[in-house]
Design a protein around this motif. Structure first.
Motif: not given
Lengths: 659, 162
Positions: B65-89
């Motif tokens: 669920c989109s309610g499962r997506i912890n902003p921590q995951f987004v930050v982690r993606a940016f830390q690991r070098g992602a250029d963009g993140v899409l959160v969708a539900g």
């Protein structure tokens, strides 16, 4: 060190056409924990599945990744495959290299690169998978049906037929619902009572069916297989075990009020059965209008009752019952057309709704079937029927089509012509008659019964002498139309039952912007709700006519029967779990849970110095939890996790994809 | 205010550090997508079954669920070098779990401000409601985000040098 086996599927040329399978295999072989890599033309086929099972045994694999189509497609298939080889079915991950890759990226280089990333994601995730067990729960072999209209009655009969006990809770004094109010039913014109009342009697006499009329559902706890429902049995002031339904009480009662069942066209007494064929045929006392309850004097009914069944001191009673499944069949209400001031509903007595007309034309109605118009009792000669009153009007009414009005308006036109040779003018926006025999029925109204159909809306209705003048436009001719009518029937919309949203909240099911209950899937799960164990039947889910309602009730009943006939229920293990060691007991997770699956509990633990302390922690009821994971994000300490989608899983996936 | 709306234009070069150096040759934006199982993941599947092509820059992680997506995951993606993140539900009101996306909506209104505060352009985080019948919308969203990221260049602000 894990031993992960990666199985790359060709899917014929679906994947292999745009993804270089050999490259994916070579890259997978170098990923951490991967012990074995194999490709298959069709992994989901019998030889493909056998190859996985063989490799699990021969290569001693403890985790499996299948790189193939979407997990929404074959995750369960491959879980069974893995389970069949003796591995826990949850030690499997799918890399979706078809829908998310080969089918959308024609560039083979980029597609192959992405496929490798997707396989790596699955390899990293599966390494963190742990064996999960499905739990089994007991099932209370008893169904609850809320609403005693045709939907509830049909579902109850079907479930009872399968040998399962059913309780029907109905808020009015009798079962029957709206269908009992109708006169004839389209498209066959058989009388509603003739087909409904035998079913009502069947329901009353069936050993497996318990009818609880004049009752309402107050509270619902529990989960699929084990609901605990509190039902309010409203005070009837009549002892139904003694009452014979002889009718002396209501003939002696001096208080006359307008009848809800007759929609105000007829009268009833303060002690009453709503209609002569009511089931149970036992009266209730309407406390609001009873002279004794108002003034403390009268008791005429009690004096004349030959069996002594009247009791004025009866109180509402709350009973708690257990059920395994619930069918919601609460039906609809007819929309009050007052917002259309131009039609004069409420101002002119002879402007009535379609349902009111049903009572007027019904042989057991207040006029005994004589279509006497309400103002002066004259038989109308010219009748205007206005369709789409409320329906398909976002400004004043509701946005949707009520589905039944075209057909019942055609029926009214036929009945008017057949019974009293009255001529009908039907103003319509579109005539919608999808259904077996429906178009033919509409044709009959126009051709054999000479109803005049005018495409256009009525702009105003006003009184002129004893006539009602309807001003409108024929949009096909582009002309103004003026019809002098004796009676105006408004085909008013079907809307949600009063209090539909409140009941939804009590049950924990969802409803749409029109307060109709939402099915789990619009096409493939039309009678289930998203709350396991709760099903829908009839117009509470959306406007429906009788055949559709009966079909849906039968479908809901069959779902309930198959649920109740299981000895035990298996639950999905992908649910929330609390790490009690780090849970601070703040219970921020509790209000965010849509299933009321989280509660606090107290744990005892020994701390340094040998002292035992008590502290609060969150506790998840695994049977209620649906595994959405809302609680995990609310959790400040990270104590809450969803099995199969843990924080560690998702972070590992992020890491794998960003490499 | 919608989740993707921006209250004020990003001020000064301090909040926009990543475009300072040009992108290396052959650089392709990397997008991590978090998609709920019931709507957006199904929508992405539909894009597949309908053969609607979109840039291969996104990699989707399936969550319940989109309610499962912890902003921590987004930050982690940016830390690991992602250029963009899409959160969708699912669209608001259509959540399979009734209310999960409402929490997501409120949470990501804040999360966008938070990553902006961290110095990452908020356009790099997109929150979208894509239903199971909106394969085209999924494809369009990925295309749009990929182009946006191409213009922004590589995300270096949060990237950890390992």
């Amino acid at each position: 060190m894990r031993r992960v086996g990666v199985f790359v599927c060709w899917c014929g040329s679906n994947i292999a056409g745009t993804v270089d399978i050999e490259q994916v295999k070579a890259a997978a072989a170098k990923m951490p924990n991967v012990a074995y890599v194999e490709d298959n033309k069709y992994t989901c086929s019998e030889p493909g599945q056998a190859a996985i099972q063989k490799a699990i045994k021969e290569q001693k694999l403890d985790r499996v990744v299948v790189a193939a189509c979407s997990p929404r497609m074959h995750e369960n298939t491959f879980r069974r495959t893995v389970g069949g080889a003796g591995l826990n079915p949850y030690l499997l991950e799918i890399a979706n290299i078809r829908e998310h890759c080969s089918w959308v990226h024609p560039d083979k280089v980029a597609g192959t690169r992405k496929a490798v990333d997707l396989v790596r994601r699955a390899v990293y995730k599966v390494a963190k998978n742990v064996p999960l067990q499905r739990a089994s729960i007991d099932v209370t072999k008893r169904a609850l049906i809320i609403g005693g209209g045709i939907a509830g009655i049909q579902a109850a009969l079907d479930i009872a037929d399968a040998g399962q006990p059913v309780v029907v809770v109905e808020k009015t004094p009798s079962i029957g619902g709206h269908m009992a109010q109708l006169d004839k039913t389209f498209p066959t014109l058989d009388c509603s009572a003739c087909i409904l009342t035998p079913k009502m009697v069947d329901a009353a006499q069936n050993q497996n069916i318990t009818l609880m009329t004049w009752s309402e559902v107050e509270k619902v706890d529990g989960y699929i297989g084990n609901f605990t429902v509190t039902i309010r049995k409203k005070a009837r002031h009549v002892d139904t075990t003694k009452c014979t339904g002889c009718g002396i009480c209501w003939s002696k009662c001096p208080a006359k009020v307008s009848s809800e069942f007759d929609l105000g066209i007829g009268k009833r007494k303060a002690i009453y059965v709503p209609f002569p064929q009511a089931i149970p045929n036992k009266p209730v006392i309407d406390e609001k209008n009873c002279i004794f309850f108002k003034t403390g004097k009268c008791k005429a009914c009690q004096m004349f009752c030959p069996t002594g069944s009247i009791s004025f001191d009866q109180k509402d009673e709350l009973v708690e019952e257990k059920f395994g499944a619930i069918i919601v069949a609460t039906g609809y209400e007819q929309w009050d057309p007052s917002p259309y001031g131009e039609y004069g509903y409420g101002r002119y007595k002879d402007v009535i709704t379609g349902l009111e007309f049903e009572r007027l034309v019904n042989a057991s109605g207040p006029t005994e079937g004589k279509i006497k118009r309400p103002s002066d009792g004259k038989l109308p000669k010219d009748v205007v029927i206005i369709q789409c009153v409320g329906s398909r009007d976002e400004a004043k009414g509701i946005p949707y089509c009520s589905k039944t009005c075209c057909m019942y308006s055609a029926k009214h036109a036929i009945l008017l012509e057949e019974k009293i040779h009255a001529h009908s003018y039907v103003f319509y926006m579109d005539v919608r008659t999808p259904g077996k025999g429906y178009e033919e029925f509409y044709k009959r109204a126009t051709e054999e019964h000479h109803a005049t159909y005018i495409r256009g809306r009525v702009s105003r209705v006003y009184q002129k002498g004893d006539k009602l003048v309807c001003l409108g436009e024929d949009t096909l001719l582009g002309k103004k139309v003026e019809v002098e009518a004796d009676l105006v029937i408004l085909a008013s919309a079907m809307v949600h039952q009063n209090g539909a949203s409140k009941l939804a909240q009590t049950l924990g099911i969802s409803y749409d912007q029109n307060e109709f209950y939402t099915e789990a899937h619009a096409k493939l799960r039309p009678v289930e709700t998203n709350t396991a164990g709760i099903f829908l039947a009839g117009a509470c889910q959306g406007p429906k006519d009788i055949p559709e309602t009966v079909a849906q009730a039968g479908a809901a009943a069959s779902k309930v029967i198959s649920l109740l006939s299981k000895p035990k229920l298996e639950t999905e293990p992908l649910v929330a779990q609390v790490n009690e060691a780090i849970c601070s007991g703040c219970l921020w997770c509790k209000p965010i849970c849509p299933y009321k699956a989280i509660d606090g509990k107290v744990v005892k633990e020994r701390i340094a110095g040998g002292k035992t302390i008590e502290r609060p922690v969150a506790a998840v009821n695994a049977s209620l939890c649906q595994g959405c994971g809302a609680c995990t994000v609310a959790c400040r300490t990270g104590a809450m996790n969803v099995l199969g989608f843990t924080n560690e899983h998702i972070l590992a996936e992020v890491d794998a994809l960003c490499l | 205010m919608s989740v993707n709306e921006k209250a004020a234009p990003a001020a000064g070069p301090a909040t926009n550090p990543t475009t300072a150096t040009p992108a290396p040759e052959g650089w392709e934006p990397k997008i991590i997508g978090f998609a709920c199982n019931w709507c957006t993941y199904a929508g992405a599947d539909l894009a597949g079954t309908s053969r609607i092509q979109y840039p291969p820059n996104i990699r989707v992680i399936r969550v319940p669920c989109s309610g499962r997506i912890n902003p921590q995951f987004v930050v982690r993606a940016f830390q690991r070098g992602a250029d963009g993140v899409l959160v969708a539900g699912c669209h608001p009101g259509d959540c399979h779990y009734s209310t999960g996306n409402y929490f997501a909506r409120r949470r990501y209104l804040l999360a966008k401000r938070f990553i902006e505060y961290l110095g990452v352009e908020p356009e790099r985080l997109q929150v979208r409601w894509i239903s199971g019948s909106e394969g085209q919308k999924f494809a369009d969203t990925v295309r749009e985000l990929t182009e946006k990221l191409r213009a922004l260049g590589p995300q270096r602000r949060l990237r950890e040098t390992l």
